[in-house]
Design a protein around this motif. Structure first.
Motif, PDB file in Angstrom:
ATOM      1  N   LEU A  35       0.831  -1.205   0.000  1.00 30.44           N
ATOM      2  CA  LEU A  35       0.000   0.000   0.000  1.00 30.44           C
ATOM      3  C   LEU A  35       0.871   1.263   0.000  1.00 30.44           C
ATOM      4  O   LEU A  35       0.578   2.224  -0.713  1.00 30.44           O
ATOM      5  N   ILE A  36       1.915   1.253   0.801  1.00 33.18           N
ATOM      6  CA  ILE A  36       2.798   2.421   0.879  1.00 33.18           C
ATOM      7  C   ILE A  36       3.474   2.653  -0.468  1.00 33.18           C
ATOM      8  O   ILE A  36       3.481   3.775  -0.986  1.00 33.18           O
ATOM      9  N   LEU A  37       4.023   1.598  -1.069  1.00 33.14           N
ATOM     10  CA  LEU A  37       4.676   1.746  -2.372  1.00 33.14           C
ATOM     11  C   LEU A  37       3.678   2.187  -3.439  1.00 33.14           C
ATOM     12  O   LEU A  37       3.987   3.035  -4.285  1.00 33.14           O
ATOM     13  N   SER A  38       2.469   1.636  -3.392  1.00 36.75           N
ATOM     14  CA  SER A  38       1.422   2.028  -4.340  1.00 36.75           C
ATOM     15  C   SER A  38       1.108   3.512  -4.208  1.00 36.75           C
ATOM     16  O   SER A  38       1.004   4.228  -5.206  1.00 36.75           O
ATOM     17  N   SER A  39       0.960   3.961  -2.980  1.00 38.07           N
ATOM     18  CA  SER A  39       0.659   5.366  -2.726  1.00 38.07           C
ATOM     19  C   SER A  39       1.769   6.272  -3.253  1.00 38.07           C
ATOM     20  O   SER A  39       1.496   7.306  -3.872  1.00 38.07           O
ATOM     21  N   LEU A  40       3.004   5.886  -3.030  1.00 35.86           N
ATOM     22  CA  LEU A  40       4.130   6.697  -3.505  1.00 35.86           C
ATOM     23  C   LEU A  40       4.152   6.785  -5.027  1.00 35.86           C
ATOM     24  O   LEU A  40       4.385   7.861  -5.583  1.00 35.86           O
ATOM     25  N   VAL A  41       3.904   5.666  -5.705  1.00 39.75           N
ATOM     26  CA  VAL A  41       3.903   5.672  -7.173  1.00 39.75           C
ATOM     27  C   VAL A  41       2.743   6.515  -7.694  1.00 39.75           C
ATOM     28  O   VAL A  41       2.909   7.328  -8.610  1.00 39.75           O
ATOM     29  N   ILE A  42       1.577   6.356  -7.112  1.00 44.25           N
ATOM     30  CA  ILE A  42       0.410   7.116  -7.555  1.00 44.25           C
ATOM     31  C   ILE A  42       0.651   8.622  -7.409  1.00 44.25           C
ATOM     32  O   ILE A  42       0.300   9.401  -8.292  1.00 44.25           O
ATOM     33  N   LYS A  43       1.272   9.041  -6.326  1.00 44.39           N
ATOM     34  CA  LYS A  43       1.480  10.463  -6.071  1.00 44.39           C
ATOM     35  C   LYS A  43       2.709  11.031  -6.771  1.00 44.39           C
ATOM     36  O   LYS A  43       2.885  12.245  -6.823  1.00 44.39           O
ATOM     37  N   SER A  44       3.554  10.178  -7.358  1.00 47.82           N
ATOM     38  CA  SER A  44       4.843  10.644  -7.881  1.00 47.82           C
ATOM     39  C   SER A  44       4.722  11.613  -9.050  1.00 47.82           C
ATOM     40  O   SER A  44       5.618  12.425  -9.266  1.00 47.82           O
ATOM     41  N   ASP A  45       3.643  11.557  -9.808  1.00 52.21           N
ATOM     42  CA  ASP A  45       3.487  12.483 -10.932  1.00 52.21           C
ATOM     43  C   ASP A  45       2.661  13.713 -10.558  1.00 52.21           C
ATOM     44  O   ASP A  45       2.306  14.520 -11.415  1.00 52.21           O
ATOM     45  N   GLY A  46       2.355  13.844  -9.275  1.00 48.33           N
ATOM     46  CA  GLY A  46       1.625  15.005  -8.803  1.00 48.33           C
ATOM     47  C   GLY A  46       0.116  14.911  -8.948  1.00 48.33           C
ATOM     48  O   GLY A  46      -0.597  15.856  -8.623  1.00 48.33           O
ATOM     49  N   LYS A  47      -0.369  13.787  -9.447  1.00 48.46           N
ATOM     50  CA  LYS A  47      -1.808  13.602  -9.641  1.00 48.46           C
ATOM     51  C   LYS A  47      -2.220  12.269  -9.043  1.00 48.46           C
ATOM     52  O   LYS A  47      -1.506  11.277  -9.181  1.00 48.46           O
ATOM     53  N   ILE A  48      -3.370  12.247  -8.400  1.00 42.88           N
ATOM     54  CA  ILE A  48      -3.956  10.999  -7.925  1.00 42.88           C
ATOM     55  C   ILE A  48      -5.178  10.748  -8.806  1.00 42.88           C
ATOM     56  O   ILE A  48      -6.177  11.454  -8.701  1.00 42.88           O
ATOM     57  N   LEU A  49      -5.053   9.777  -9.699  1.00 39.23           N
ATOM     58  CA  LEU A  49      -6.111   9.516 -10.673  1.00 39.23           C
ATOM     59  C   LEU A  49      -6.948   8.305 -10.279  1.00 39.23           C
ATOM     60  O   LEU A  49      -6.436   7.333  -9.724  1.00 39.23           O
ATOM     61  N   LYS A  50      -8.212   8.375 -10.609  1.00 42.88           N
ATOM     62  CA  LYS A  50      -9.150   7.305 -10.280  1.00 42.88           C
ATOM     63  C   LYS A  50      -8.722   5.966 -10.886  1.00 42.88           C
ATOM     64  O   LYS A  50      -8.844   4.925 -10.244  1.00 42.88           O
ATOM     65  N   ALA A  51      -8.213   5.983 -12.096  1.00 42.71           N
ATOM     66  CA  ALA A  51      -7.794   4.733 -12.746  1.00 42.71           C
ATOM     67  C   ALA A  51      -6.709   4.030 -11.933  1.00 42.71           C
ATOM     68  O   ALA A  51      -6.714   2.805 -11.802  1.00 42.71           O
ATOM     69  N   GLU A  52      -5.793   4.802 -11.373  1.00 43.19           N
ATOM     70  CA  GLU A  52      -4.716   4.216 -10.563  1.00 43.19           C
ATOM     71  C   GLU A  52      -5.268   3.667  -9.250  1.00 43.19           C
ATOM     72  O   GLU A  52      -4.887   2.571  -8.823  1.00 43.19           O
ATOM     73  N   LEU A  53      -6.147   4.428  -8.620  1.00 42.82           N
ATOM     74  CA  LEU A  53      -6.772   3.962  -7.383  1.00 42.82           C
ATOM     75  C   LEU A  53      -7.579   2.697  -7.629  1.00 42.82           C
ATOM     76  O   LEU A  53      -7.524   1.745  -6.842  1.00 42.82           O
ATOM     77  N   ASP A  54      -8.320   2.672  -8.741  1.00 42.59           N
ATOM     78  CA  ASP A  54      -9.119   1.494  -9.085  1.00 42.59           C
ATOM     79  C   ASP A  54      -8.230   0.274  -9.329  1.00 42.59           C
ATOM     80  O   ASP A  54      -8.582  -0.843  -8.957  1.00 42.59           O
ATOM     81  N   TYR A  55      -7.068   0.489  -9.951  1.00 40.88           N
ATOM     82  CA  TYR A  55      -6.141  -0.613 -10.212  1.00 40.88           C
ATOM     83  C   TYR A  55      -5.675  -1.243  -8.899  1.00 40.88           C
ATOM     84  O   TYR A  55      -5.675  -2.471  -8.747  1.00 40.88           O
ATOM     85  N   VAL A  56      -5.294  -0.389  -7.952  1.00 43.08           N
ATOM     86  CA  VAL A  56      -4.830  -0.887  -6.648  1.00 43.08           C
ATOM     87  C   VAL A  56      -5.965  -1.620  -5.938  1.00 43.08           C
ATOM     88  O   VAL A  56      -5.776  -2.718  -5.407  1.00 43.08           O
ATOM     89  N   LYS A  57      -7.141  -1.011  -5.941  1.00 43.61           N
ATOM     90  CA  LYS A  57      -8.269  -1.635  -5.248  1.00 43.61           C
ATOM     91  C   LYS A  57      -8.599  -2.994  -5.876  1.00 43.61           C
ATOM     92  O   LYS A  57      -8.810  -3.975  -5.157  1.00 43.61           O
ATOM     93  N   GLN A  58      -8.619  -3.055  -7.203  1.00 41.70           N
ATOM     94  CA  GLN A  58      -8.937  -4.321  -7.871  1.00 41.70           C
ATOM     95  C   GLN A  58      -7.888  -5.386  -7.563  1.00 41.70           C
ATOM     96  O   GLN A  58      -8.220  -6.550  -7.339  1.00 41.70           O
TER      97      GLN A  58
END
Length: 178
Positions: A47-70
């Motif tokens: 979860l921590i690594l996922s969060s860091l990757v998602i935030k690394s481009d400065g945007k938290i996008l629904k598609a990325e969140l959905d990927y992690v959740k799935q």
């Protein structure tokens, strides 16, 4: 702070240092049920690594969140995934960049090389889930790979699976994967 949180923070700090305290807090709060602590630490590290990757481009996008959740639904079931996603949403609101190296060191101590390769594959999957792999995501995943003792050849092989280089039939892409 509840007894479960205090026990989690104390045990986490004692066993794993600062990252252990963070993990211990969430374990004590959400998952204090006697489950294997090393397994919980692994799952929370994802979860921590996922969060860091998602935030690394400065945007938290629904598609990325959905990927992690799935991924968590498929891996751990819907009920547990919902618990993890509550923790994940809290992690996304925190600055965790100082925890990158300790998380990777912890993972190195408890999982094998093959599992670490799968983590890099998972992180590239998150990055590609919005149909754009940002250079800052690649740089962070490369840094994570280094901390996880993944060779540059293995990193580039996994990266090639997600990058379009000259089209789907490009021989260069397939040679990098191999």
């Amino acid at each position: 702070m509840s007894l479960g949180k205090l026990i989690g923070v104390g045990a986490g700090w004692f066993l794993l240092g600062p990252i252990g305290a963070i993990i211990g807090y969430y374990i004590g709060k959400s998952f204090f049920n006697g489950k294997n602590d090393q397994q919980k630490a692994y799952e929370l590290s994802l979860l921590i690594l996922s969060s860091l990757v998602i935030k690394s481009d400065g945007k938290i996008l629904k598609a990325e969140l959905d990927y992690v959740k799935q991924f968590f639904v498929n891996t751990f079931g819907a009920q547990k995934a919902n618990q993890y996603f509550e923790v994940f949403n809290k992690l996304n609101k925190q600055s965790l960049s100082s925890q990158l190296r300790p998380v990777c060191q912890q993972l190195n101590s408890c999982i094998n090389h093959s599992s670490r390769l799968q983590i890099i594959h998972f992180l590239f999957g998150i990055s590609a889930s919005d149909n754009e792999i940002h250079p800052s995501e690649i740089a962070l995943i490369n840094k994570i790979a280094g901390y996880l003792n993944i060779s540059q050849y293995d990193f580039e092989s996994i990266q090639s699976m997600f990058m379009s280089q000259g089209g789907a039939n490009s021989l260069d892409k397939w040679f990098k994967i191999l």
